[in-house]
Design an enzyme around this catalytic site. Structure first.
Site, PDB file in Angstrom:
ATOM      1  N   ASP A  78      -1.345   5.486  -6.335  1.00  0.00           N
ATOM      2  CA  ASP A  78      -1.719   4.580  -5.256  1.00  0.00           C
ATOM      3  C   ASP A  78      -1.800   3.127  -5.726  1.00  0.00           C
ATOM      4  O   ASP A  78      -2.487   2.821  -6.695  1.00  0.00           O
ATOM      5  CB  ASP A  78      -3.083   5.021  -4.694  1.00  0.00           C
ATOM      6  CG  ASP A  78      -3.416   4.306  -3.403  1.00  0.00           C
ATOM      7  OD1 ASP A  78      -2.612   3.468  -2.953  1.00  0.00           O
ATOM      8  OD2 ASP A  78      -4.482   4.582  -2.838  1.00  0.00           O
ATOM      9  N   ASP A  86       0.811  -1.211   0.000  1.00  0.00           N
ATOM     10  CA  ASP A  86       0.000   0.000   0.000  1.00  0.00           C
ATOM     11  C   ASP A  86       0.845   1.262   0.000  1.00  0.00           C
ATOM     12  O   ASP A  86       1.445   1.605   1.008  1.00  0.00           O
ATOM     13  CB  ASP A  86      -0.932  -0.008   1.215  1.00  0.00           C
ATOM     14  CG  ASP A  86      -1.956   1.110   1.147  1.00  0.00           C
ATOM     15  OD1 ASP A  86      -2.074   1.754   0.074  1.00  0.00           O
ATOM     16  OD2 ASP A  86      -2.641   1.348   2.158  1.00  0.00           O
TER      17      ASP A  86
END
Ligand SMILES: *[C@@H]1O[C@H](CO)[C@@H](O)[C@H](O)[C@H]1NC(C)=O
Ligand SMILES: *[C@@H]1O[C@H](CO)[C@@H](O)[C@H](O)[C@H]1NC(C)=O
Ligand SMILES: *[C@@H]1O[C@H](CO)[C@@H](O)[C@H](O)[C@H]1NC(C)=O
Ligand SMILES: *[C@@H]1O[C@H](CO)[C@@H](O)[C@H](O)[C@H]1NC(C)=O
Ligand SMILES: *[C@@H]1O[C@H](CO)[C@@H](O)[C@H](O)[C@H]1NC(C)=O
Length: 456
Positions: free
Chosen positions: A326, A116
């Site tokens: 992301d 992440d």
């Protein structure tokens, strides 16, 4: 006197040994195996790729930490639950898509952790569990790791780096808690242990969360590898050894192959000649995210107009705008006027190319098509290019913006895989990044994109 003459050479030898060891020991790069979720958790029999995508898409909001939660409402208001619920059932793997394979502790426990770039903390579910969700790999038991150490409350590691540190009055240990936008959370002891990587590479003293209380949608993963820019993130913790640079390639999600050729490497690797770099921007409101400046779109080789430039520009005063790169979000989101302009341009080009638009929306997607042309004619799919600051263009392969969905007739249709955002948070998601080598170069304040980056 015998003593000093004996000691001195010994001391010298040990200094030399440790010097030469530290000069040659740390490899300049750290390679971490990456697997796509479908390779580890085969989809349920009969599940269509479209069903899988819709299901994943529904879980997108999960990885934003509590600091972002208020800026990032979790459920899209126009989500169509009638369409999503049938595919949700029986498919319990709802968060994260690309996992890093790591070892933790000594002896080490193998763990699959969600990669992440949108959060910092590294954490794993930990025994004894007050609450742990089901995970596929064995649970990490700190009591059987000889290298596990709790971090005391008084330590600067507890006070300095955590935004909301707590203290366990009974043990004097530092307690962490992370919450994600959808109510998922992990809570437990802040600790250090070693992480183990291939080629017998160990990283000692990594600060991580040992989660005894875990809830939410991290189903099946052992935890999370935070690779954002903050103090607690993995790349920041290993910056002294590998530099403040890492790169990844997220492989094709539709290839069900065990080896999707995805990779994650910490340290500077030889640059692919096709890498184009755009400046890395910092949003003072969310300093740990990787922002870049996006300047526009082209659809069918024509620049998209009809939206405000300010919609995509980062405003440091309000923290709105810019675009976050992301790994944890699937579908890119853009300010509503920019999204609408791209969609309208796509629709008109698609119509000219013989693509048949459906009357129905799927989930948040409102530009869906039957790719079988009228009378089985060949259709022409409009090209899409994302333009970033510094003249950097990201020409998306069609698989990066045509998302398969399953119709009520069980047939597969394709939707324009982008979505509108009303909260000032624009995100470049992993569907649009797949197949690109992405370089997160904090050292030189730039982000690079290389097409066909996985095979390299
Ligand atoms: C392990 O080391 C070998 C030889 O140095 C290298 O070729 C290989 O890429 C390394 N593997 C990983 C996963 O780092
Ligand atoms: C990160 O660490 C540095 C040095 O230890 C400190 O000055 C800085 O305030 C920390 N940043 C955050 C966001 O905690
Ligand atoms: C881990 O960190 C602690 C405190 O900074 C230090 O005392 C210890 O020597 C370190 N251990 C290793 C193996 O580097
Ligand atoms: C908006 O962006 C376009 C394309 O980059 C540019 O031509 C135009 O001058 C910009 N308008 C403003 C007001 O900045
Ligand atoms: C699809 O969504 C758009 C807005 O994005 C809306 O205007 C339209 O009415 C919707 N169509 C259907 C059939 O719900």
């Amino acid at each position: 006197m015998a003593l000093p003459s004996l000691l001195l050479p010994l001391l010298l030898v040990s200094l030399l040994v440790s010097f030469s060891a530290s000069a040659t020991q740390p490899p300049s790069t750290l390679h971490v195996p990456v697997v796509h979720r479908d390779a580890v958790f085969p989809p349920a029999p009969g599940a269509t790729p479209g069903g899988l995508l819709l299901r994943r898409h529904g879980a997108d909001a999960t990885h934003y930490t509590v600091q972002l939660a208020s800026l990032h409402p979790t459920a899209a208001a126009d989500d169509d639950d009638r369409l999503r619920s049938p595919v949700l059932s029986g498919l319990p793997f709802d968060s994260g898509e690309y996992f890093a394979v790591i070892g933790v502790g000594d002896p080490s426990t193998r763990a699959l952790v969600v990669i992440d770039t949108g959060s910092d903390l590294i954490w794993l579910q930990c025994t004894p569990c007050r609450h742990c969700y089901r995970q596929l790999t064995p649970l990490y038991d700190p009591r059987s790791s000889s290298t596990y150490r709790r971090i005391p409350c008084a330590s600067p590691r507890c006070r300095g780096v955590l935004r909301y540190p707590g203290c366990d009055a009974r043990t004097g240990g530092c307690v962490y808690m992370v919450m994600y936008g959808d109510g998922s959370a992990s809570r437990g002891d802040l600790a250090t242990d070693r992480l183990v990587f291939p080629n017998d590479t160990h990283v000692h003293n990594v600060t991580l969360g040992c989660g005894h209380d875990n809830v939410g949608l991290f189903e099946s993963a052992a935890g999370l590898l935070g690779v954002a820019r903050g103090n607690l993130s993995f790349p920041t913790q290993v910056a002294a050894a590998y530099g403040r640079v890492f790169s990844y390639c997220l492989g094709d999600r539709m290839s069900r192959a065990k080896d999707s050729s995805s990779y994650l490497v910490f340290g500077r690797t030889p640059e692919l000649p096709s890498t184009a770099f755009t400046p890395l921007r910092t949003n003072p409101r969310r300093p740990s995210l990787y922002y870049v400046d996006m300047v526009g779109f082209s659809v069918g080789n024509e620049r998209v107009t009809g939206f405000s430039n300010a919609s995509l520009a980062l405003d440091p005063a309000t923290g709105r705008g810019g675009i976050v790169v992301d790994s944890g979000t699937a579908i890119s989101r853009f300010a509503r006027d920019a999204y609408a302009a791209v969609r309208d341009a796509f629709n008109s080009r698609a119509a000219a190319g013989g693509m048949r638009k459906l009357a129905t929306n799927f989930s948040v997607f409102d530009a869906c098509y039957d790719l079988r042309g009228r009378g089985h004619a060949t259709v022409r799919v409009p090209s899409i290019v994302l333009h970033f600051a510094g003249g950097v263009d990201m020409a998306l392969p069609p698989a990066n913006y045509l998302v398969p969905v399953e119709g009520s007739d069980r047939r597969t249709y394709f939707c324009l895989g982008l979505q509108a955002a009303d909260d000032g948070l624009n995100v470049l998601g992993n569907v649009q990044q797949q197949g690109f080598g992405v370089v997160f170069d904090v050292e030189r304040e730039r982000i690079g994109f290389a097409p066909n980056g996985c095979s390299a």
